[in-house]
Design an enzyme around this catalytic site. Structure first.
Site, PDB file in Angstrom:
ATOM      1  N   HIS A   5       2.659   3.146  -8.911  1.00  0.00           N
ATOM      2  CA  HIS A   5       2.445   1.717  -9.167  1.00  0.00           C
ATOM      3  C   HIS A   5       3.643   1.121  -9.915  1.00  0.00           C
ATOM      4  O   HIS A   5       4.043  -0.014  -9.673  1.00  0.00           O
ATOM      5  CB  HIS A   5       1.160   1.505  -9.990  1.00  0.00           C
ATOM      6  CG  HIS A   5      -0.082   1.916  -9.244  1.00  0.00           C
ATOM      7  ND1 HIS A   5      -0.313   1.552  -7.938  1.00  0.00           N
ATOM      8  CD2 HIS A   5      -1.164   2.648  -9.627  1.00  0.00           C
ATOM      9  CE1 HIS A   5      -1.481   2.054  -7.538  1.00  0.00           C
ATOM     10  NE2 HIS A   5      -2.008   2.722  -8.541  1.00  0.00           N
ATOM     11  N   LEU A  42      10.746 -20.590  -4.358  1.00  0.00           N
ATOM     12  CA  LEU A  42       9.686 -19.738  -3.795  1.00  0.00           C
ATOM     13  C   LEU A  42       8.418 -19.765  -4.646  1.00  0.00           C
ATOM     14  O   LEU A  42       8.490 -19.681  -5.881  1.00  0.00           O
ATOM     15  CB  LEU A  42      10.201 -18.294  -3.736  1.00  0.00           C
ATOM     16  CG  LEU A  42       9.183 -17.237  -3.315  1.00  0.00           C
ATOM     17  CD1 LEU A  42       9.128 -17.120  -1.798  1.00  0.00           C
ATOM     18  CD2 LEU A  42       9.501 -15.882  -3.915  1.00  0.00           C
ATOM     19  N   ASP A  73       0.837  -1.200   0.000  1.00  0.00           N
ATOM     20  CA  ASP A  73       0.000   0.000   0.000  1.00  0.00           C
ATOM     21  C   ASP A  73       0.873   1.252   0.000  1.00  0.00           C
ATOM     22  O   ASP A  73       1.982   1.233   0.537  1.00  0.00           O
ATOM     23  CB  ASP A  73      -0.906  -0.037   1.247  1.00  0.00           C
ATOM     24  CG  ASP A  73      -2.080   0.906   1.125  1.00  0.00           C
ATOM     25  OD1 ASP A  73      -2.261   1.524   0.056  1.00  0.00           O
ATOM     26  OD2 ASP A  73      -2.826   1.035   2.119  1.00  0.00           O
TER      27      ASP A  73
HETATM   28  C1  FPP Z   1      -2.250   0.200  -3.208  1.00  0.00           C
HETATM   29  O1  FPP Z   1      -1.673   1.479  -3.166  1.00  0.00           O
HETATM   30  C2  FPP Z   1      -1.659  -0.548  -4.289  1.00  0.00           C
HETATM   31  C3  FPP Z   1      -2.352  -1.169  -5.287  1.00  0.00           C
HETATM   32  C4  FPP Z   1      -3.815  -1.191  -5.368  1.00  0.00           C
HETATM   33  C5  FPP Z   1      -1.637  -1.837  -6.381  1.00  0.00           C
HETATM   34  C6  FPP Z   1      -0.453  -2.593  -5.954  1.00  0.00           C
HETATM   35  C7  FPP Z   1       0.331  -2.969  -7.126  1.00  0.00           C
HETATM   36  C8  FPP Z   1       1.673  -2.972  -7.173  1.00  0.00           C
HETATM   37  C9  FPP Z   1       2.528  -2.654  -6.023  1.00  0.00           C
HETATM   38  C10 FPP Z   1       2.358  -3.393  -8.386  1.00  0.00           C
HETATM   39  C11 FPP Z   1       1.975  -4.776  -8.683  1.00  0.00           C
HETATM   40  C12 FPP Z   1       2.941  -5.440  -9.479  1.00  0.00           C
HETATM   41  C13 FPP Z   1       2.692  -6.570 -10.143  1.00  0.00           C
HETATM   42  C14 FPP Z   1       3.811  -7.288 -10.696  1.00  0.00           C
HETATM   43  C15 FPP Z   1       1.343  -7.099 -10.361  1.00  0.00           C
HETATM   44  P1  FPP Z   1      -2.606   2.737  -3.389  1.00  0.00           P
HETATM   45  O2  FPP Z   1      -2.692   3.013  -4.820  1.00  0.00           O
HETATM   46  O3  FPP Z   1      -3.935   2.509  -2.715  1.00  0.00           O
HETATM   47  O4  FPP Z   1      -1.819   3.846  -2.631  1.00  0.00           O
HETATM   48  P2  FPP Z   1      -2.439   5.076  -1.809  1.00  0.00           P
HETATM   49  O5  FPP Z   1      -3.219   4.463  -0.671  1.00  0.00           O
HETATM   50  O6  FPP Z   1      -1.239   5.815  -1.346  1.00  0.00           O
HETATM   51  O7  FPP Z   1      -3.296   5.845  -2.752  1.00  0.00           O
END
Ligand code: FPP
Length: 258
Positions: free
Chosen positions: A55, A149, A38
């Protein structure tokens, strides 16, 4: 296809990190680590960048953390990449998030194969755009015989709907005479979930300071140790992973006993 036998040169860890790795490996390493990644949006906002930049940076951290988990001897790493609720985000952000598995696997699948990593997915893959599900299915196929893994992506995953689907499937087996009421126990229920065959997480990590589960592995986390950090996911490093494991190693797990 990429050969599994090619020697992959592990980048040298700094001596500090190396010492920390050696030390943490002297005590039991959690078999299954689950992470709610997050804070990508906030990371980007702090830099006046679009959310998708966060992201993208987060995707690079997935690579780093996967390699470190594998190196430490973690057996399963489950990463919450997209929840069934994330469809509510702006269309452009959802479209970008749907491109990430493809980009990640397109770039790093050879490395994952060389590292003996096995890719798995929990979630409703059939509801994803075909370019996303195809990339994931190919990675699953290409790594199916790997024994290192398990990199388990939770993609379009939601725990409540997983539980309801599990209940329905048990009812179905009951109606078809495949099981009786006495067969229904925790083990059978676990086997009707998307995580069937995987151990329950020993350690859950959530980044960015939020202290909630957000519909993630509600059944599986019953006895899991939680570790929350204010660090935003794109800033998460190998050292943070080790810090979480060190904290885990200091905890006493009693599983309801004394
Ligand atoms: C939450 O942060 C994150 C997500 C919903 C997406 C997570 C995805 C990745 C870390 C990349 C994934 C990689 C692969 C290989 C699939 P947020 O956007 O809610 O952050 P915020 O709360 O600060 O707005």
């Amino acid at each position: 296809m990429f050969s599994k036998f090619k020697i992959w040169k592990r980048p040298k860890n700094s001596s500090n990190l190396r010492e920390r790795i050696e030390k943490v490996q002297q005590l039991p390493i959690p078999e299954h680590i689950a992470i709610i990644m997050d804070g990508n949006g906030r990371w980007a906002k702090k830099r006046a960048l679009p959310r998708i930049a966060g992201h993208h940076e987060g995707m690079k951290v997935v690579r780093k953390v996967t390699k470190m988990a594998n190196q430490l001897g973690v057996k399963t790493l489950t990463l919450y990449a997209f929840s069934t609720e994330n469809w509510k985000r702006p269309k452009t952000e959802v479209e970008y998030l749907m491109k990430l598995p493809e980009e990640f696997l397109g770039t790093f699948l050879p490395e994952l194969i060389e590292e003996n990593v096995k890719v798995k997915v929990i979630g409703y893959l059939e509801e994803l755009p075909s370019h996303t599900s195809n990339a994931v299915e190919r990675a699953i196929e290409d790594t199916k015989d790997n024994t290192g893994l398990i990199l388990n992506f939770a993609l379009n995953y939601g725990s409540r709907s997983e539980i309801i689907a599990g209940v329905k499937s048990i009812i179905n087996d009951y109606k078809n005479g495949k099981l009786s009421e006495h067969d229904i126990n925790e083990e059978l229920f676990s086997n009707h979930l998307m995580t069937s065959g995987l151990s329950d997480p020993d350690l859950l990590i959530r980044t960015s300071g939020e202290i909630r589960l957000s519909n993630f592995m509600l059944w599986q986390l019953a006895y899991t140790e939680f570790w929350f950090t204010n660090v935003l996911w794109p800033d998460f490093s190998e050292n943070h992973l080790i810090e979480a494991i060190e904290t885990f190693q200091r905890r006493q797990r009693r599983f309801g006993g004394v």
